[in-house]
Scaffold this motif. Structure first.
Motif, short mmCIF file in Angstrom:
data_model
loop_
_atom_site.label_atom_id
_atom_site.label_comp_id
_atom_site.label_asym_id
_atom_site.label_seq_id
_atom_site.Cartn_x
_atom_site.Cartn_y
_atom_site.Cartn_z
N SER A 140 0.94 -1.57 0.51
CA SER A 140 0.03 -0.22 0.08
C SER A 140 1.10 1.05 -0.10
O SER A 140 1.80 1.12 0.14
N THR A 141 0.50 2.44 0.47
CA THR A 141 0.76 3.52 0.41
C THR A 141 0.66 3.84 1.72
O THR A 141 0.28 3.43 2.06
N ASP A 161 5.97 11.24 -13.59
CA ASP A 161 6.82 10.29 -14.18
C ASP A 161 7.20 8.93 -12.42
O ASP A 161 8.16 8.73 -12.80
N ALA A 162 6.11 9.54 -11.54
CA ALA A 162 6.88 8.03 -10.60
C ALA A 162 6.30 6.68 -11.44
O ALA A 162 7.59 5.88 -10.70
N MET A 163 5.90 6.37 -12.41
CA MET A 163 5.70 5.18 -13.05
C MET A 163 7.39 5.07 -13.24
O MET A 163 6.96 3.94 -14.39
N SER A 164 7.50 5.80 -14.11
CA SER A 164 8.72 5.76 -15.20
C SER A 164 9.93 6.49 -14.87
O SER A 164 10.14 7.02 -15.98
N PRO A 165 10.76 6.19 -13.98
CA PRO A 165 12.06 7.04 -13.14
C PRO A 165 13.26 6.11 -14.51
O PRO A 165 12.35 4.91 -15.22
N ARG A 184 12.01 2.47 -6.60
CA ARG A 184 12.41 3.31 -7.40
C ARG A 184 11.72 4.74 -7.63
O ARG A 184 10.66 4.92 -8.58
N GLY A 185 11.44 5.59 -6.55
CA GLY A 185 10.14 6.27 -6.48
C GLY A 185 9.04 6.67 -5.72
O GLY A 185 8.13 6.97 -5.86
N ARG A 186 8.89 5.02 -5.37
CA ARG A 186 7.45 4.11 -5.82
C ARG A 186 7.24 3.81 -3.83
O ARG A 186 7.83 3.55 -3.70
N HIS A 187 6.58 4.65 -3.23
CA HIS A 187 5.94 4.57 -1.88
C HIS A 187 5.36 2.83 -1.56
O HIS A 187 3.89 2.68 -2.26
#
Length: 345
Positions: free
Chosen positions: A2-3, A14-18, A212-215
């Motif tokens: 979860s977040t 761009d969180a999904m494509s770092p 990679r930038g995602r929680h």
């Protein structure tokens, strides 16, 4: 998975494509030509043996099925697709997004039908990304829904397949170059991995990571147990459908084991709908138990009832979701932004 609070979900597009790492970039470049070559090789191998298949016997077997049996199999297939839709409801509960439960379920069922027939990038990722974005979810939330659904599917697969492999239900063919002992050891490892996930969800002190930038936050033990239960039930329904089509001539555990083996081979082979892969695995593992004609008839009937008929339903759901999508200008932009990274997953 979860977040943290909702604010962390609405990150930049761009969180999904770092920016990918060097190793990841090399793999993406190699995958563009390696996987298609593997697919062509497998397809060529299957075509070279197509003349050896008893097509007349398969056609005869199809004609011998009673309408009631086919209706029962269609019912199992429908129940399986409906159950798969609940995978995304787990994500809804974990992430606590505000999308209605019926729309969440419909998006999952639609993407599953397209995934089976057109491949995971089109159905499992691309279709979900578009429909969720059209419904108003941000890209970070969509990424976690997809990840949690994939985890649900394959963790349940690992628990069920691991149990069957460890029990020695299926004997690997000689050309597989893997002994019975190695297969049983693999089964034990798969069981430990699935159960280890539940234990980690129950006792882990660190609940959140940034990948990679995602929680990403680990779900609780209750949700993890729910994931395994629903996934195992879904795979069991798929095995029951094939068990009926084979006339109950093959033990259910064996039928399910072969289906699980065919499923993982189909995933590793980049051919839409795994065309020819399911047939090849069943012929390799059950040709000495069931007549070839009856075996091919069962596989063809399974394809029609589990793949093609639900695709018609998935198309109808897709048109309904597109027609009634609550789209704003910002959501349109998010939808178009999601379509590009989805193709590179």
């Amino acid at each position: 998975m979860s977040t943290a609070p909702t604010a962390t979900l609405a990150g930049p597009a761009d969180a999904m494509s770092p920016r990918p790492a060097t190793g990841s970039t090399r793999w993406q470049r190699c995958r563009r030509w390696v996987l298609p070559l593997v697919g062509v090789a497998v397809l060529g191998l299957l075509l070279s043996h197509i003349h050896k298949i008893d097509w007349a016997g398969a056609w005869h077997a199809l004609h011998r099925y009673s309408p009631w049996l086919l209706l029962a199999v269609l019912g199992l297939a429908t129940a399986s697709h409906a159950l798969y839709g609940c995978f995304d409801l787990i994500g809804r509960r974990h992430l606590r997004h505000r999308l209605p439960a019926w729309r969440t379920w419909a998006i999952a069922v639609t993407s599953y039908a397209f995934n089976l027939n057109l491949g995971s990038l089109v159905g499992g990722v691309g279709m979900r990304a578009r429909l969720y974005a059209r419904a108003g979810l941000d890209d970070a939330t969509v990424a976690q829904i997809v990840g949690l659904s994939l985890a649900t599917n394959w963790l349940g697969y690992g628990l069920l397949a691991g149990g069957l492999f460890a029990a020695g239900v299926i004997e690997p063919p000689r050309q597989a170059h893997i002994g019975q002992g190695a297969l049983q050891a693999l089964g034990v490892a798969m069981i430990m991995l699935a159960l280890g996930y539940v234990v980690a969800c129950a006792v882990s002190r660190k609940r959140e990571w940034v990948v990679r930038g995602r929680h990403i936050r680990l779900p609780g033990a209750r949700i993890a147990s729910m994931q395994l239960t629903l996934s195992v039930a879904n795979w069991a329904l798929m095995g029951a459908a094939m068990y009926l089509l084979l006339g109950q001539k093959v033990p259910y555990a064996t039928t399910l084991s072969v289906l699980l083996a065919a499923s993982i081979v189909g995933v590793l082979t980049p051919i839409p709908a795994g065309l020819g892969v399911l047939e090849a695995v069943y012929l390799a593992l059950l040709s000495g138990t069931v007549k070839q004609g009856a075996l091919m008839g069962a596989v063809l009937a399974y394809r029609a009832l589990y793949y093609l008929v639900p695709l018609a339903g998935g198309l109808a759901l897709y048109l309904l979701l597109e027609r009634w999508a609550p789209v704003s200008d910002g959501q349109e932009g998010a939808a178009s932004a999601l379509e590009t990274p989805a193709a590179s997953v």
